[in-house]
Design a protein around this motif. Structure first.
Motif, PDB file in Angstrom:
ATOM      1  N   ASP A  18       0.586  -1.356   0.057  1.00  0.00           N
ATOM      2  CA  ASP A  18      -0.081  -0.325   0.067  1.00  0.00           C
ATOM      3  C   ASP A  18       1.000   1.046   0.369  1.00  0.00           C
ATOM      4  N   GLU A  19       1.653   0.906   0.503  1.00  0.00           N
ATOM      5  CA  GLU A  19       2.824   2.061   0.755  1.00  0.00           C
ATOM      6  C   GLU A  19       3.579   2.529  -0.485  1.00  0.00           C
ATOM      7  N   HIS A  20       4.037   1.661  -0.957  1.00  0.00           N
ATOM      8  CA  HIS A  20       4.615   1.673  -2.075  1.00  0.00           C
ATOM      9  C   HIS A  20       3.506   2.148  -3.136  1.00  0.00           C
ATOM     10  N   MET A  21       2.390   1.741  -2.951  1.00  0.00           N
ATOM     11  CA  MET A  21       1.792   2.198  -5.194  1.00  0.00           C
ATOM     12  C   MET A  21       1.025   3.937  -4.255  1.00  0.00           C
ATOM     13  N   LEU A  22       0.909   4.020  -3.323  1.00  0.00           N
ATOM     14  CA  LEU A  22       0.424   5.715  -2.552  1.00  0.00           C
ATOM     15  C   LEU A  22       1.573   6.557  -3.471  1.00  0.00           C
ATOM     16  N   ASN A  23       3.360   5.972  -2.591  1.00  0.00           N
ATOM     17  CA  ASN A  23       3.936   7.269  -2.346  1.00  0.00           C
ATOM     18  C   ASN A  23       4.889   7.384  -3.849  1.00  0.00           C
ATOM     19  N   SER A  24       5.109   6.230  -4.366  1.00  0.00           N
ATOM     20  CA  SER A  24       6.160   5.714  -5.214  1.00  0.00           C
ATOM     21  C   SER A  24       5.905   5.149  -6.651  1.00  0.00           C
ATOM     22  N   LEU A  54     -10.671  -7.551 -10.552  1.00  0.00           N
ATOM     23  CA  LEU A  54      -9.959  -8.263 -11.015  1.00  0.00           C
ATOM     24  C   LEU A  54      -8.495  -7.512 -11.064  1.00  0.00           C
ATOM     25  N   GLY A  55      -7.455  -8.744  -9.975  1.00  0.00           N
ATOM     26  CA  GLY A  55      -6.160  -8.509  -9.644  1.00  0.00           C
ATOM     27  C   GLY A  55      -5.932  -7.881  -8.244  1.00  0.00           C
ATOM     28  N   CYS A  56      -6.942  -8.030  -7.533  1.00  0.00           N
ATOM     29  CA  CYS A  56      -7.893  -6.694  -6.233  1.00  0.00           C
ATOM     30  C   CYS A  56      -7.215  -6.759  -5.518  1.00  0.00           C
ATOM     31  N   GLY A  57      -5.442  -7.561  -5.448  1.00  0.00           N
ATOM     32  CA  GLY A  57      -4.638  -7.280  -4.423  1.00  0.00           C
ATOM     33  C   GLY A  57      -4.824  -6.441  -3.113  1.00  0.00           C
ATOM     34  N   THR A  58      -4.374  -5.952  -2.308  1.00  0.00           N
ATOM     35  CA  THR A  58      -5.433  -5.299  -0.841  1.00  0.00           C
ATOM     36  C   THR A  58      -6.427  -4.434  -1.163  1.00  0.00           C
ATOM     37  N   GLY A  59      -6.618  -3.794  -1.459  1.00  0.00           N
ATOM     38  CA  GLY A  59      -7.752  -3.261  -2.431  1.00  0.00           C
ATOM     39  C   GLY A  59      -7.496  -2.003  -2.403  1.00  0.00           C
ATOM     40  N   LEU A  60      -6.980  -1.336  -2.855  1.00  0.00           N
ATOM     41  CA  LEU A  60      -5.997   0.143  -2.915  1.00  0.00           C
ATOM     42  C   LEU A  60      -7.439   0.753  -3.346  1.00  0.00           C
ATOM     43  N   GLU A  61      -7.675   0.552  -4.355  1.00  0.00           N
ATOM     44  CA  GLU A  61      -8.864   1.063  -5.184  1.00  0.00           C
ATOM     45  C   GLU A  61     -10.227   0.724  -4.069  1.00  0.00           C
ATOM     46  N   LEU A  62     -10.548  -0.593  -3.455  1.00  0.00           N
ATOM     47  CA  LEU A  62     -11.820  -0.384  -2.878  1.00  0.00           C
ATOM     48  C   LEU A  62     -11.549   0.363  -2.007  1.00  0.00           C
TER      49      LEU A  62
END
Length: 222
Positions: A18-24, A54-62
């Motif tokens: 989450d931190e990587h996607m949001l900040n990097s 599809l490919g929801c991962g940790t749900g950042l979009e959710l």
């Protein structure tokens, strides 16, 4: 250079994902917010909101979608058990069905979802595999359904060719099949992505957001 299996790649990165996607990753934070706003606006056309992620991962979009549509029903598919665990912890009270698996192999019920979404997941796959998946998505959407894809896309055909050629050569060197799920970025151009969606049956396909290499496309079934 070694290639890492897709499931292992994301399993070992679930903790700081989450931190990587949001900040990097440029454009992702804004992309999550924009996707949620688009779904909120278009949801006014539907009495019920069922979303296939599809490919929801940790749900950042959710995280962002549930802020605007707390009663939305979601089916999330992802290879990583560790990431799905993170998603479940964040949204334990929401109406979410989580499926651990490969979305290329899973059959989708026809005319089931008003929205299908994917965020930073499809830039690992070939045009042929994407087109086949887009056809499945088209069938699983309801009559006026919407598919939204936010992903890493490149500017030129030369860039696209470079990444696909490098992936092909590396897999051949390591004796890894071209369709085996290993992590390597093969982004396509926005125009080529849009062409695949039209070929899959979508009637209206628009680019709606770009920040850095993060691009968002909205495809309407009718």
């Amino acid at each position: 250079m070694e290639l890492e299996s897709m499931s292992n790649f994301f399993a070992t990165r679930a903790e700081g994902y989450d931190e990587h996607m949001l900040n990097s990753v440029e454009g992702c934070k804004e992309g999550y917010e924009n996707m949620a706003r688009i779904i909120k606006k278009l949801s006014e056309n539907f009495a019920l909101i069922n979303i296939l992620d599809l490919g929801c991962g940790t749900g950042l979009e959710l995280d962002e979608i549930f802020k605007l549509l707390p009663k939305a029903q979601v089916t999330g598919i992802d290879l990583s058990r560790e990431m799905l665990k993170k998603l479940k912890e964040k949204h334990s009270t929401k109406k979410i069905k989580l499926v651990e698996g490969n979305y290329f192999d899973i059959n989708f019920e026809e005319n089931r979802f008003q929205f299908a979404i994917s965020f930073q997941t499809l830039h690992h796959f070939s045009a042929q595999r994407k087109k086949a998946l887009y056809k499945k998505i088209f069938k699983t959407l309801t009559l006026n359904g919407i598919y939204i894809e936010c992903d890493y896309m490149v500017e030129s055909q030369e860039e696209e060719n470079f990444y696909f050629n490098e992936n092909y050569k590396l897999r051949k060197k390591l004796n890894i099949g071209q369709d085996e799920l290993y992590h390597y970025d093969t982004p396509m151009t926005v125009n080529n992505q849009k062409k695949l969606l039209f070929q899959a049956g979508f009637k209206k396909v628009e680019s709606v957001f770009k920040q850095g290499d993060t691009n968002m496309i909205v495809a309407q079934k009718r």
